[in-house]
Design a protein around this motif. Structure first.
Motif: not given
Length: 339
Positions: A158-165, A58-74
């Motif tokens: 398409q290649n990174n759709q699982d990374s979208m928050v 869960r810790t790894g997942f939340l760190k990844d999601e935080t990075r992915n959220l930051a990218f989506d917001m950019i």
């Protein structure tokens, strides 16, 4: 570990827009239920080992999601502040997704300060990062051309759709480059590789009203039956339909032409369906009965969300209902060819 997860979760939640925050909360509740499965063990060490595994993950997942959220917001911030978005994208270094959006800024947002030379180099980095789809980037879809650059963005998503928050941070593409975006983000492969396209749901809740749910549910039975023998091309057909539904929500006026005539014809097609095993009469009857309410609810949505005058909203609503039904009955009548 629990405090670490709480801190990461709070940081993720605080940076998310409201609709995304709701999804994050629901996902967190689901994880907490899964963590409770550790109580099946009787020995303390077994419980500890189970919890440690769950919480490490869960810790790894939340760190990844935080990075992915930051990218989506950019990405979502590009129309409002392209220069700041460019600075943040540059800070991500060799990230292929960031390179693709830097190339977009160079081509379409001169205020971003990204030069054409920087954009060309970014294209090369973005293409090199793709795991699949490079073969699409030829001819008119060469990423050094406008259409090809939008296609490159589609392939990166398409290649990174699982990374979208955030749901559809690239939604502005469909307003600013409608012809290019709807073509690039729709049916591309005619196979399971189209699954998920256009990676963006209809905007502002167009199809969430009660009457639309009744209409959507009425197509569930034929989908269930026809999907049993459907080939992988069905994913392409559904991508085309989903792209059309997205366009209805972004550019509703495009569907207003000859609405009453088209609606009358498509209702006749639904009524004349003669295979009750595939599509029961009761479902079709409920669908047809829901059409007036769908027109009314859609007209109200057009007034409130798109600012259309009432008379224009009514005409456009009829056209949207007709187009939606045309798309779906077309597939039901010809599931392999897509209508």
């Amino acid at each position: 570990m629990d405090r670490t997860i709480a801190d990461l979760y709070g940081k993720l939640l605080s940076g998310a827009p409201a609709d995304t925050a709701s999804s994050i909360k629901a996902e967190q509740r689901g994880w907490l239920k899964g963590r409770s499965s550790c109580e099946v063990y009787e020995q303390n060490q077994e419980v500890i080992d189970c919890l440690r595994k769950q919480m490490d993950s869960r810790t790894g997942f939340l760190k990844d999601e935080t990075r992915n959220l930051a990218f989506d917001m950019i990405v979502a911030s590009i129309p409002g502040d392209p220069k700041r978005a460019a600075d943040k994208l540059r800070a991500l270094g060799d990230d292929g997704r960031a390179a693709g959006w830097l190339a977009y800024l160079a081509r379409f947002e001169p205020a971003s300060g990204v030069t054409r030379e920087e954009g060309d180099k970014a294209i090369d980095r973005a293409v090199a990062s793709l795991q699949s789809g490079q073969e699409m980037l030829t001819g008119e879809d060469d990423p050094h051309k406008d259409a090809g650059l939008i296609m490159l963005l589609r392939l990166l998503i398409q290649n990174n759709q699982d990374s979208m928050v955030v749901e559809c941070p690239q939604s502005f593409l469909f307003k600013q480059h409608p012809e290019l975006a709807y073509k690039a983000f729709g049916e591309l492969y005619g196979s399971s590789m189209d699954s998920g396209a256009p990676y963006c749901s209809p905007r502002d809740g167009l199809f969430t009203q009660p009457a639309w749910k009744t209409i959507s549910d009425a197509f569930s039975a034929p989908q269930e039956v026809l999907m049993r023998d459907a080939g992988s091309m069905v994913h392409g057909h559904f991508a085309a339909i989903a792209t059309s539904e997205l366009q209805m929500s972004v550019q509703p006026q495009d569907f207003a032409t000859n609405g009453p005539e088209r609606l009358k014809k498509v209702v006749k097609r639904i009524q004349s369906w003669n295979n009750g095993k595939v599509w029961p009469r009761s479902d079709r009857t409920r669908l047809i009965a829901a059409i007036p309410a769908a027109e009314k609810q859609t007209a109200q949505w057009l007034v409130e969300k798109r600012g259309l005058p009432a008379d224009m909203a009514a005409r456009t609503a009829t056209g949207i209902v007709a187009s939606y039904l045309e798309d779906w009955i077309g597939w039901v009548e010809d599931p392999e060819g897509g209508g």
